[in-house]
Structures are given as structure tokens and as C-alpha cells.
Design an enzyme around this catalytic site. Structure first.
Site, mmCIF file in Angstrom:
data_model
loop_
_atom_site.group_PDB
_atom_site.id
_atom_site.type_symbol
_atom_site.label_atom_id
_atom_site.label_comp_id
_atom_site.label_asym_id
_atom_site.label_seq_id
_atom_site.Cartn_x
_atom_site.Cartn_y
_atom_site.Cartn_z
ATOM 1 N N SER A 159 -19.640 26.513 2.001
ATOM 2 C CA SER A 159 -20.847 26.925 2.553
ATOM 3 C C SER A 159 -21.553 28.173 2.220
ATOM 4 O O SER A 159 -22.374 28.667 2.796
ATOM 5 C CB SER A 159 -20.873 26.588 4.189
ATOM 6 O OG SER A 159 -20.019 27.650 4.785
ATOM 7 N N GLY A 160 -20.835 28.920 1.375
ATOM 8 C CA GLY A 160 -21.142 30.201 1.061
ATOM 9 C C GLY A 160 -22.019 30.301 -0.053
ATOM 10 O O GLY A 160 -23.023 29.445 -0.324
ATOM 11 N N ILE A 161 -21.986 31.435 -1.065
ATOM 12 C CA ILE A 161 -23.109 31.876 -1.798
ATOM 13 C C ILE A 161 -22.921 30.661 -3.141
ATOM 14 O O ILE A 161 -23.874 30.620 -3.764
ATOM 15 C CB ILE A 161 -23.021 33.186 -2.271
ATOM 16 C CG1 ILE A 161 -21.919 33.632 -3.018
ATOM 17 C CG2 ILE A 161 -23.521 34.073 -1.210
ATOM 18 C CD1 ILE A 161 -21.992 34.967 -3.808
ATOM 19 N N TYR A 221 2.053 47.173 -3.969
ATOM 20 C CA TYR A 221 0.741 46.194 -3.906
ATOM 21 C C TYR A 221 0.071 46.620 -2.713
ATOM 22 O O TYR A 221 0.247 46.652 -1.577
ATOM 23 C CB TYR A 221 1.299 44.883 -3.812
ATOM 24 C CG TYR A 221 0.229 43.680 -3.502
ATOM 25 C CD1 TYR A 221 -0.632 43.406 -4.451
ATOM 26 C CD2 TYR A 221 0.051 43.261 -2.254
ATOM 27 C CE1 TYR A 221 -1.572 42.600 -4.286
ATOM 28 C CE2 TYR A 221 -0.924 42.306 -2.151
ATOM 29 C CZ TYR A 221 -1.947 42.064 -3.218
ATOM 30 O OH TYR A 221 -2.831 40.950 -2.885
#
Length: 332
Positions: A57-59, A210
Site C-alpha cells: 500500500s506504499g509508494i 554489521y
């Protein structure tokens, strides 16, 4: 604050402009675009360092919706077929004449990227626009199926390979159609915060040292270095294909799902301080489609305006080293 968000830059748009607004009146009929990242989480940094995201549902979904609304034939590269199908169905329901295809694509898998290219070629379509949008952010240390650190593999290397595989088709399309091709790489302001050495060439897959925030920043720096060098190469070739990168802004979605408390807090309060997906997709759609960007290449956009990069993102020696390093990885 809201006044600042509405302040218009040279493009005539602002941080509060939506993807629909920046493409108003543009006819994309006859163009074909590949958009990655409907279901991969997109990492987007806000200026204060918090990173928010977008998924199905994002960009990526909003970009596909708006491009299809403007008449572009959209081919979605999706990791989750069922979520991708929902996005496609919603687009077609809103715009019945929309042309939307869906193909499987996992950017963390080099074999999946190669299968996507084969599937796309089987559609027998031209290719005008490639939007490298997919991404992950802030995941615990993990290696991809190819044995490559997951941020680097998904955010940079998968797109590096995909772009290499599709570039010739884009060049041919540009020549045959007389319309310049556009490669759009969704990066992030997090490029400002990579590891000290920029790209950890000798420790790319090393769990020692990391840091998920720096690993994300490293991958976003790689996006921009890739964009800059590819742009330079294509200019030397006099190819009619431009390459630009961008920061979409801080967007309220679910990128912080690995940090439950922060994710919950941002989901409720973040909407008052950062962009919605309608604004988050604006710069992507602007760089992909707007006539003002014609002939512009090798630039970095924020809120639809060209923005100066920090010096380490302009280091062409670093970019060339990354290019050779990436070629070695995809051919190994």
C-alpha cells in the site's frame, strides 16, 4: 511546519504536492513502465533520521496507480503475488481502461531478477520507464540466497542487474519511439550515513561490525553512485536514456516493523509530521513523467527539485569501483 512543507521550489511543487498533482495534465499513453517494489518494504528516511516505509500500500503502489491513471502501461514487479493482485485490481477498479501487468520479482534473488527479465521480454512490449523502487530497511543481519548481505543485495545489486538486463530494450525503444527513456532510482537521504568507508567492499557479507542503519545507508549510497555512473556512461554513448535518483521523503508506512514500539508510535503520531504515500510518490512520478525533467540526467531530486549531493556520493572513483564490484557479483 506545514507552511514549510507547502513552500514551492523551482519545479513549482513542494513537499506537500501529491503524485496526482505533479502529473496533472500529462498524457502517458503509449508509454510502458516497469515499477519494482509493490510488496518489498521501502526504506525512506526522514530528515531527523527516523526511517519509515511503504509496502503493497506504499509508494510503489501509488506510483503504479498514478502512472496508470495517466495512461502509462504499467508492469509491476512484485514479491507477493496475492498482494500485487490486490493492488492491480484496485487500480483497474478505479481506472477501468488502465493497463497493468504483474510479474513475480524478488530483488534479493539474482535468479528471480533474470526470470523477471525473461517474463517481461515474453510480453513483447517496449520499455520507456524503469522505476527501481523496491527495498528493505533495518533488517537483522542476513545473507540472500546468493550469499550477499540482504540490504545490499535487495536495494542495490538486484536493481543493478535488472537495469543492466533491461537497458538495451530501453535504448532501442527510445530510438524507435523518439521518446527518451528514463531510469528512476528511489534512493534516500540515508546515503549520508553509510559505513565510514562508504561501501564495505572487503566486508560486504561480514557480520562482524554489521549495523542495520549503516547497512541501509550503504545500500542507498550505492543506489546514487550507480545512478551517477550509469548516467555518465549513457551520455558518452549518446543514448537517449536518462538516469536520476531521488529521496521521496519520510512516509508513514510500516518500515519499522522490526521495532514494534517505534513502529506503533510512528503509525499513530507520524502521520502528523511526515508524508502520506500520495506525497511520497510525488517525486517518483515527477522524475518519471514530467516534461520539466526531459534531458535531465545524473541528478538527485528531493520534493521534485534537484538537490546537491554530499561529496562522497559524487565520488566517481568510488562509483567505478562499485560498478566493477557489482558486475563481479552478478557474474559469479
Amino acid at each position: 511546519m506545514w507552511g514549510l512543507l507547502r513552500r514551492r521550489g523551482p519545479s513549482g511543487f513542494s513537499a506537500s504536492s501529491t503524485a496526482e498533482e505533479v502529473t496533472a495534465g500529462i498524457d502517458g499513453s503509449g508509454l510502458v513502465a516497469v515499477v519494482t517494489g509493490l510488496n518489498c518494504c521501502r526504506g525512506i528516511t526522514a530528515d531527523w533520521g527516523l526511517v519509515l516505509a511503504g509496502a503493497s500500500s506504499g509508494i510503489g503502489a501509488e506510483t503504479c496507480r498514478v502512472l496508470a491513471m495517466r495512461g502509462v502501461h504499467v508492469v509491476m514487479g512484485v514479491r507477493n503475488s496475492s498482494a500485487g493482485a490486490r493492488v492491480r485490481d484496485e487500480i483497474v477498479e478505479q481506472s477501468p481502461a488502465a493497463k497493468v501487468e504483474m510479474l513475480d520479482l524478488d530483488l534479493s534473488s539474482m535468479s528471480s531478477v533474470r526470470r523477471f527479465e525473461e517474463s517481461f521480454n515474453a510480453l513483447n512490449l517496449p520499455l520507456n520507464i524503469l522505476i527501481n523502487n523496491a527495498g528493505i530497511a533495518f533488517v537483522p543481519f542476513k545473507l540472500s540466497e546468493d550469499g550477499i548481505e540482504l540490504h545490499f543485495s535487495t536495494n542495490h545489486l538486484g536493481h543493478f542487474l535488472l537495469t543492466n538486463l533491461l537497458l538495451e530494450k530501453m535504448k532501442v525503444t527510445a530510438i524507435e519511439s523518439g521518446i527518451e527513456g528514463r531510469v528512476v532510482i528511489v534512493a534516500s537521504d540515508s546515503y549520508k550515513h553509510p559505513y565510514r568507508e562508504g561501501i564495505r567492499f572487503d566486508k560486504i557479507n561480514d557480520e562482524s561490525g554489521y549495523n542495520k542503519f549503516l547497512a541501509y545507508g550503504q545500500s542507498k549510497l550505492a543506489n546514487i553512485l550507480h545512478s551517477n555512473l550509469l548516467s555518465s556512461i549513457l551520455k558518452e554513448q549518446d543514448a537517449k536514456v536518462t538516469v536520476n535518483s531521488l529521496h521521496p521523503g519520510g512516509v508513514v508506512t510500516n518500515i519499522m516493523r522490526h521495532m514494534a514500539f517505534i513502529n506503533g508510535m510512528l503509525s499513530t503520531a507520524g502521520k502528523f509530521f511526515v508524508k502520506g504515500v500520495e506525497q511520497g510518490a510525488a517525486t517518483v512520478c515527477y522524475v518519471a513523467l514530467h516534461p520539466q525533467v526531459a534531458g535531465v540526467t545524473g541528478k538527485f531530486f528531493v520534493d521534485c527539485d534537484i538537490t546537491e549531493l554530499k561529496s562522497h556520493a559524487l565520488d566517481m572513483d568510488l562509483a567505478k569501483r562499485l560498478w566493477d564490484f557489482s558486475l563481479n557479483l552478478i557474474h559469479s
